[in-house]
Write a protein that holds these residues in place. Structure first.
Motif, PDB file in Angstrom:
ATOM      1  N   LEU A 132      56.223  80.591  77.676  1.00  0.00           N
ATOM      2  CA  LEU A 132      55.793  79.216  77.411  1.00  0.00           C
ATOM      3  C   LEU A 132      54.932  78.675  78.549  1.00  0.00           C
ATOM      4  O   LEU A 132      53.937  77.986  78.316  1.00  0.00           O
ATOM      5  CB  LEU A 132      57.016  78.303  77.228  1.00  0.00           C
ATOM      6  N   PHE A 133      55.304  78.992  79.771  1.00  0.00           N
ATOM      7  CA  PHE A 133      54.565  78.465  80.920  1.00  0.00           C
ATOM      8  C   PHE A 133      53.156  79.059  81.003  1.00  0.00           C
ATOM      9  O   PHE A 133      52.181  78.352  81.219  1.00  0.00           O
ATOM     10  CB  PHE A 133      55.330  78.723  82.217  1.00  0.00           C
ATOM     11  N   PHE A 134      53.058  80.372  80.830  1.00  0.00           N
ATOM     12  CA  PHE A 134      51.759  81.023  81.008  1.00  0.00           C
ATOM     13  C   PHE A 134      50.855  80.933  79.779  1.00  0.00           C
ATOM     14  O   PHE A 134      49.634  81.017  79.897  1.00  0.00           O
ATOM     15  CB  PHE A 134      51.942  82.479  81.437  1.00  0.00           C
ATOM     16  N   LEU A 135      51.451  80.757  78.610  1.00  0.00           N
ATOM     17  CA  LEU A 135      50.644  80.678  77.396  1.00  0.00           C
ATOM     18  C   LEU A 135      50.497  79.251  76.872  1.00  0.00           C
ATOM     19  O   LEU A 135      49.620  78.985  76.074  1.00  0.00           O
ATOM     20  CB  LEU A 135      51.238  81.570  76.298  1.00  0.00           C
ATOM     21  N   GLY A 136      51.360  78.353  77.316  1.00  0.00           N
ATOM     22  CA  GLY A 136      51.341  76.978  76.833  1.00  0.00           C
ATOM     23  C   GLY A 136      50.386  76.107  77.630  1.00  0.00           C
ATOM     24  O   GLY A 136      49.767  76.539  78.602  1.00  0.00           O
ATOM     25  N   THR A 137      50.272  74.868  77.210  1.00  0.00           N
ATOM     26  CA  THR A 137      49.424  73.902  77.910  1.00  0.00           C
ATOM     27  C   THR A 137      50.200  72.606  78.124  1.00  0.00           C
ATOM     28  O   THR A 137      51.142  72.300  77.399  1.00  0.00           O
ATOM     29  CB  THR A 137      48.162  73.569  77.085  1.00  0.00           C
ATOM     30  N   GLY A 138      49.788  71.854  79.097  1.00  0.00           N
ATOM     31  CA  GLY A 138      50.270  70.495  79.326  1.00  0.00           C
ATOM     32  C   GLY A 138      51.766  70.333  79.328  1.00  0.00           C
ATOM     33  O   GLY A 138      52.475  70.852  80.179  1.00  0.00           O
ATOM     34  N   LEU A 139      52.264  69.588  78.342  1.00  0.00           N
ATOM     35  CA  LEU A 139      53.677  69.252  78.272  1.00  0.00           C
ATOM     36  C   LEU A 139      54.560  70.469  78.061  1.00  0.00           C
ATOM     37  O   LEU A 139      55.706  70.496  78.515  1.00  0.00           O
ATOM     38  CB  LEU A 139      53.908  68.228  77.161  1.00  0.00           C
ATOM     39  N   VAL A 140      54.056  71.476  77.383  1.00  0.00           N
ATOM     40  CA  VAL A 140      54.829  72.698  77.159  1.00  0.00           C
ATOM     41  C   VAL A 140      55.108  73.388  78.497  1.00  0.00           C
ATOM     42  O   VAL A 140      56.206  73.890  78.737  1.00  0.00           O
ATOM     43  CB  VAL A 140      54.106  73.646  76.181  1.00  0.00           C
ATOM     44  N   LYS A 141      54.104  73.389  79.383  1.00  0.00           N
ATOM     45  CA  LYS A 141      54.301  73.980  80.715  1.00  0.00           C
ATOM     46  C   LYS A 141      55.368  73.225  81.493  1.00  0.00           C
ATOM     47  O   LYS A 141      56.179  73.825  82.199  1.00  0.00           O
ATOM     48  CB  LYS A 141      52.988  73.976  81.505  1.00  0.00           C
ATOM     49  N   GLY A 142      55.368  71.885  81.380  1.00  0.00           N
ATOM     50  CA  GLY A 142      56.376  71.085  82.066  1.00  0.00           C
ATOM     51  C   GLY A 142      57.778  71.387  81.567  1.00  0.00           C
ATOM     52  O   GLY A 142      58.722  71.508  82.348  1.00  0.00           O
ATOM     53  N   PHE A 143      57.907  71.534  80.260  1.00  0.00           N
ATOM     54  CA  PHE A 143      59.197  71.896  79.670  1.00  0.00           C
ATOM     55  C   PHE A 143      59.646  73.262  80.173  1.00  0.00           C
ATOM     56  O   PHE A 143      60.788  73.444  80.585  1.00  0.00           O
ATOM     57  CB  PHE A 143      59.085  71.895  78.147  1.00  0.00           C
ATOM     58  N   ALA A 144      58.731  74.228  80.143  1.00  0.00           N
ATOM     59  CA  ALA A 144      59.063  75.584  80.566  1.00  0.00           C
ATOM     60  C   ALA A 144      59.453  75.629  82.040  1.00  0.00           C
ATOM     61  O   ALA A 144      60.399  76.323  82.417  1.00  0.00           O
ATOM     62  CB  ALA A 144      57.882  76.518  80.296  1.00  0.00           C
ATOM     63  N   ALA A 145      58.725  74.897  82.869  1.00  0.00           N
ATOM     64  CA  ALA A 145      59.035  74.890  84.305  1.00  0.00           C
ATOM     65  C   ALA A 145      60.401  74.266  84.553  1.00  0.00           C
ATOM     66  O   ALA A 145      61.213  74.817  85.313  1.00  0.00           O
ATOM     67  CB  ALA A 145      57.959  74.121  85.063  1.00  0.00           C
ATOM     68  N   THR A 146      60.680  73.138  83.926  1.00  0.00           N
ATOM     69  CA  THR A 146      61.976  72.485  84.117  1.00  0.00           C
ATOM     70  C   THR A 146      63.114  73.371  83.638  1.00  0.00           C
ATOM     71  O   THR A 146      64.116  73.547  84.337  1.00  0.00           O
ATOM     72  CB  THR A 146      62.024  71.137  83.361  1.00  0.00           C
ATOM     73  N   LEU A 147      62.966  73.936  82.462  1.00  0.00           N
ATOM     74  CA  LEU A 147      64.011  74.797  81.926  1.00  0.00           C
ATOM     75  C   LEU A 147      64.176  76.052  82.776  1.00  0.00           C
ATOM     76  O   LEU A 147      65.302  76.483  83.048  1.00  0.00           O
ATOM     77  CB  LEU A 147      63.714  75.168  80.474  1.00  0.00           C
ATOM     78  N   GLY A 148      63.082  76.652  83.210  1.00  0.00           N
ATOM     79  CA  GLY A 148      63.165  77.860  84.036  1.00  0.00           C
ATOM     80  C   GLY A 148      63.902  77.620  85.349  1.00  0.00           C
ATOM     81  O   GLY A 148      64.783  78.397  85.729  1.00  0.00           O
ATOM     82  N   ILE A 149      63.555  76.550  86.030  1.00  0.00           N
ATOM     83  CA  ILE A 149      64.236  76.212  87.284  1.00  0.00           C
ATOM     84  C   ILE A 149      65.709  75.907  87.000  1.00  0.00           C
ATOM     85  O   ILE A 149      66.601  76.352  87.725  1.00  0.00           O
ATOM     86  CB  ILE A 149      63.544  75.024  87.986  1.00  0.00           C
ATOM     87  N   GLY A 150      65.963  75.169  85.928  1.00  0.00           N
ATOM     88  CA  GLY A 150      67.335  74.838  85.565  1.00  0.00           C
ATOM     89  C   GLY A 150      68.167  76.059  85.231  1.00  0.00           C
ATOM     90  O   GLY A 150      69.347  76.144  85.595  1.00  0.00           O
ATOM     91  N   VAL A 151      67.578  77.039  84.563  1.00  0.00           N
ATOM     92  CA  VAL A 151      68.305  78.263  84.208  1.00  0.00           C
ATOM     93  C   VAL A 151      68.654  79.058  85.460  1.00  0.00           C
ATOM     94  O   VAL A 151      69.772  79.578  85.593  1.00  0.00           O
ATOM     95  CB  VAL A 151      67.480  79.103  83.205  1.00  0.00           C
ATOM     96  N   LEU A 152      67.718  79.151  86.399  1.00  0.00           N
ATOM     97  CA  LEU A 152      68.019  79.843  87.656  1.00  0.00           C
ATOM     98  C   LEU A 152      69.142  79.139  88.415  1.00  0.00           C
ATOM     99  O   LEU A 152      70.055  79.793  88.941  1.00  0.00           O
ATOM    100  CB  LEU A 152      66.765  79.929  88.531  1.00  0.00           C
ATOM    101  N   LEU A 153      69.092  77.814  88.452  1.00  0.00           N
ATOM    102  CA  LEU A 153      70.145  77.063  89.118  1.00  0.00           C
ATOM    103  C   LEU A 153      71.473  77.206  88.381  1.00  0.00           C
ATOM    104  O   LEU A 153      72.538  77.281  88.995  1.00  0.00           O
ATOM    105  CB  LEU A 153      69.762  75.587  89.228  1.00  0.00           C
ATOM    106  N   SER A 154      71.419  77.255  87.062  1.00  0.00           N
ATOM    107  CA  SER A 154      72.629  77.427  86.254  1.00  0.00           C
ATOM    108  C   SER A 154      73.302  78.757  86.568  1.00  0.00           C
ATOM    109  O   SER A 154      74.530  78.835  86.692  1.00  0.00           O
ATOM    110  CB  SER A 154      72.270  77.353  84.778  1.00  0.00           C
ATOM    111  N   LEU A 155      72.505  79.788  86.706  1.00  0.00           N
ATOM    112  CA  LEU A 155      73.040  81.103  87.048  1.00  0.00           C
ATOM    113  C   LEU A 155      73.743  81.045  88.403  1.00  0.00           C
ATOM    114  O   LEU A 155      74.858  81.554  88.569  1.00  0.00           O
ATOM    115  CB  LEU A 155      71.900  82.124  87.066  1.00  0.00           C
ATOM    116  N   PHE A 156      73.115  80.386  89.349  1.00  0.00           N
ATOM    117  CA  PHE A 156      73.702  80.247  90.689  1.00  0.00           C
ATOM    118  C   PHE A 156      74.991  79.433  90.648  1.00  0.00           C
ATOM    119  O   PHE A 156      76.025  79.859  91.178  1.00  0.00           O
ATOM    120  CB  PHE A 156      72.684  79.594  91.636  1.00  0.00           C
ATOM    121  N   THR A 157      74.948  78.273  90.020  1.00  0.00           N
ATOM    122  CA  THR A 157      76.130  77.405  90.056  1.00  0.00           C
ATOM    123  C   THR A 157      77.294  77.987  89.257  1.00  0.00           C
ATOM    124  O   THR A 157      78.447  77.859  89.676  1.00  0.00           O
ATOM    125  CB  THR A 157      75.814  75.985  89.549  1.00  0.00           C
ATOM    126  N   ALA A 158      77.008  78.639  88.128  1.00  0.00           N
ATOM    127  CA  ALA A 158      78.095  79.209  87.323  1.00  0.00           C
ATOM    128  C   ALA A 158      78.780  80.363  88.038  1.00  0.00           C
ATOM    129  O   ALA A 158      80.000  80.475  88.012  1.00  0.00           O
ATOM    130  CB  ALA A 158      77.562  79.670  85.969  1.00  0.00           C
TER     131      ALA A 158
END
Length: 192
Positions: A132-158
């Motif tokens: 989504l980040f590399f193929l998407g544009t604008g708002l889609v990239k923002g969604f992908a970046a937020t979710l990606g960072i959140g997933v990495l943090l989720s893995l760490f915290t869990a």
């Protein structure tokens, strides 16, 4: 121009306000469910989830991200991923308790048995975020970046924060009662 959007200040503010309200309501429902159903495990998960959200907001602030509706959606999905990882772990721990293992052994086994499932789920989500980040544009990239960072943090915290919290709580002998962890009808025959 790849994309151009125009939103008036009142409509944009209202959307953000409603988006934040949805995050708060969703988070409150998740917190209530986790504590009522998983008891002490749920409390540990809620503390780790709170840490996840604080870290996510902190990283997004460091990156200078602007809060948009897709970003809020990424935060909501991050909460879901974090809770899902904890549910997998807790159900494995409960299985071990039902087999009659001690509480501390059940916690260690639960984390080790759930690790591969959690890692697989998070990696597949990260692959989707990258696409989504590399193929998407604008708002889609923002969604992908937020979710990606959140997933990495989720893995760490869990896998680290929740485990550390549970190990800390197990240092108190008064908290080692099986009824604090699983429902009455599902209790193991031996005490932890």
């Amino acid at each position: 121009f790849v994309e151009e959007r125009t939103v008036g200040p009142s409509l944009g503010a209202e959307n953000i306000r409603l988006g934040m309200k949805s995050v708060q309501v969703g988070l409150a429902l998740v917190v209530a469910f986790m504590i009522l159903y998983y008891r002490i495990f749920g409390i540990a998960a809620v503390i780790a989830l709170s840490g996840n959200l604080v870290l996510l907001v902190g990283i997004m602030s460091l990156l200078g991200a602007t809060l948009t509706l897709p970003g809020i959606a990424g935060i909501v999905l991050t909460v879901g991923m974090a809770v899902d990882a904890n549910v997998l772990i807790f159900e494995r721990i409960k299985d071990e308790l039902r087999r009659g293992n001690t509480l501390i052994r059940s916690i260690d086994t639960g984390f080790s048995e759930a690790f591969s499932s959690i890692l697989d789920g998070h990696l597949t989500t990260l692959i989707s975020c990258a696409a989504l980040f590399f193929l998407g544009t604008g708002l889609v990239k923002g969604f992908a970046a937020t979710l990606g960072i959140g997933v990495l943090l989720s893995l760490f915290t869990a896998l680290t924060c929740t485990r550390t919290l549970l190990r800390f709580l197990m240092g108190y002998a008064g908290l080692r009662r099986p009824t604090y962890f699983i429902a009455q009808g599902q209790r193991p025959s031996t005490t932890a």
